[in-house]
Design a protein around this motif. Sequence first.
Motif, short mmCIF file in Angstrom:
data_model
loop_
_atom_site.label_atom_id
_atom_site.label_comp_id
_atom_site.label_asym_id
_atom_site.label_seq_id
_atom_site.Cartn_x
_atom_site.Cartn_y
_atom_site.Cartn_z
N ASP A 154 93.81 -5.24 19.44
CA ASP A 154 94.28 -6.47 18.76
C ASP A 154 94.21 -6.29 17.24
O ASP A 154 94.36 -7.28 16.51
N ASN A 155 93.92 -5.10 16.77
CA ASN A 155 93.79 -4.81 15.33
C ASN A 155 92.69 -5.65 14.66
O ASN A 155 92.79 -5.97 13.48
N ASN A 156 91.68 -6.03 15.43
CA ASN A 156 90.67 -6.97 14.94
C ASN A 156 89.33 -6.27 14.72
O ASN A 156 88.76 -5.71 15.65
N LEU A 157 88.87 -6.30 13.47
CA LEU A 157 87.58 -5.69 13.13
C LEU A 157 86.52 -6.77 12.93
O LEU A 157 86.79 -7.78 12.26
N HIS A 158 85.33 -6.56 13.49
CA HIS A 158 84.17 -7.37 13.13
C HIS A 158 83.27 -6.45 12.30
O HIS A 158 82.73 -5.46 12.82
N VAL A 159 83.15 -6.76 11.03
CA VAL A 159 82.45 -5.87 10.09
C VAL A 159 81.20 -6.58 9.57
O VAL A 159 81.28 -7.73 9.13
#
Length: 460
Positions: A378-383
């Motif tokens: 989903d191209n989703n980063l949790h940083v």
Amino acid sequence: MNNEPSIDVISSVLPPASVLVGTEIGPKYFTDWFGRPVPPPSIVVRPSSTAEVSKLLALCDANNWTVVSQGGMTGLVSAALPHPNEIVLSLDRMSRMLEVDVKAKTMTVEAGISLQQVHESAEEHGLMFPLDLASRGSATIGGTIATNAGGTMVIRFGMMRELVMGLEAVLADGTVVNAMHPLLKNNTGYDVKQNFIGTEGTLGIVTKAILRLFSKPKEKTVALCAVKGFSELVSLLDSVRNDMEGGLFAFEAMWGSYYELAISLPNVKAALPAGSPFYALVEIADFDGASRLENLLQEALTANCISDAVIAKSEAEARAIWCIREAALDAVGQKSPFVTFDVSLRLDRMMAYLDAVERQINSALGAATVSTIAHLGDNNLHVAVHYDAKLGDVRADVKQIVYRVTGDYQGSISAEHGIGIEKRDYLHHSRSKEEIALMRKIKHSLDPNHVLNPNRIFRT
Ligand SMILES: Cc1cc2nc3c(=O)[nH]c(=O)nc-3n(C[C@H](O)[C@H](O)[C@H](O)COP(=O)(O)OP(=O)(O)OC[C@H]3O[C@@H](n4cnc5c(N)ncnc54)[C@H](O)[C@@H]3O)c2cc1C
């Protein structure tokens, strides 16, 4: 203008069981998931029906009283915490399961029902509701609709927006909008329900919903792979996606630094040794399950894309692998202080983006490290950005840098969690002036007196 609400007037139109005041108001109504309390509200309304929600809102609109809606208080952008003089409107008594239609594969619920109850009821009927979050025990359907929640199966089933067939909502003036259409195809003008999905409670209170259910897969297979580099991670995603088609339920990436933090938690077991640059959790359903995935991982080993892999042999082993990924907040919390970010970026910009974040924070503030996980498909980063405690509270500086860099890389400053209060001042990094002006116009036309969740998303 935010007037102080009159407890007497509200109590005169609603039944006593629906109104809490003074010491009856427990901390759950003014404390968020992070345990950060704000001053208690003077009144909490817990309606038991849509008619009561409507009565309350009509009264608030007429008197310029403001309302903050609450589900399970698991949102991560401080949107549901009450501000001074705001009435808390909690959906915790509107949590009934209304109907499961097995043939049509739909479920009708009140908005205060928890995600976990929805999962359990679907399962009782041999079906599944494919939105899943680690906050499932407390998060409500109303909250997940209001935030257009995502989670781990978006790659296969989409976000909440794709899973809501119809809903009922109450507007700021008390008008009840019945958009409970259990129809997959319905191109009859504006799709009214979208006003309430992902708009964070600023345009109406969701009171009921019709959800889409799916057949429960006969079996699921979960694997954890140690991956040699980022381009190998993307290749693995591509090959699993191409090979498994609709069978790929989750593809979660963990950077090596995150993995090490997660497996050092007492309740998390390392399914593979630490030391790899990346790890990928792959979940597939049916599709010749394990044997097909095993072949694919064997090919990835031969191609030098992964260095190791383990396939769960039982439900307990699968759960243990998922624990590594779901322990995110506890894992990064061990290395304080930190600020977390939920952003989305094009895959081909992700690594350059993370390098830029680390470089710019280091040059502005000195020693900073980053722990990252991703819903990669989903191209989703949790940083999580960890900074040196000696710097004092530099959260605002860290946010400024990360959101500016996100804008530079044409990313979204909020992939899943919404804007609320936390990200309000950074919205312009991801939305144009014209888009924000249109949002304001929509807010003003549906809620001209700014009764509902004022000052969330943008200042009203
Ligand atoms: C451990 C953890 C993991 C998470 N994982 C994910 C994840 O993977 N993906 C993801 O997308 N999110 C995730 N979240 C955040 C997610 O947004 C929330 O868990 C959930 O969507 C919010 O539901 P809630 O009922 O707790 O809403 P609240 O926190 O109570 O409210 C959230 C927002 O919705 C509004 N709202 C609540 N109920 C209504 C209603 N009935 N009508 C109108 N507005 C309403 C509130 O005013 C507020 O603006 C996670 C949170 C936690 C704590």
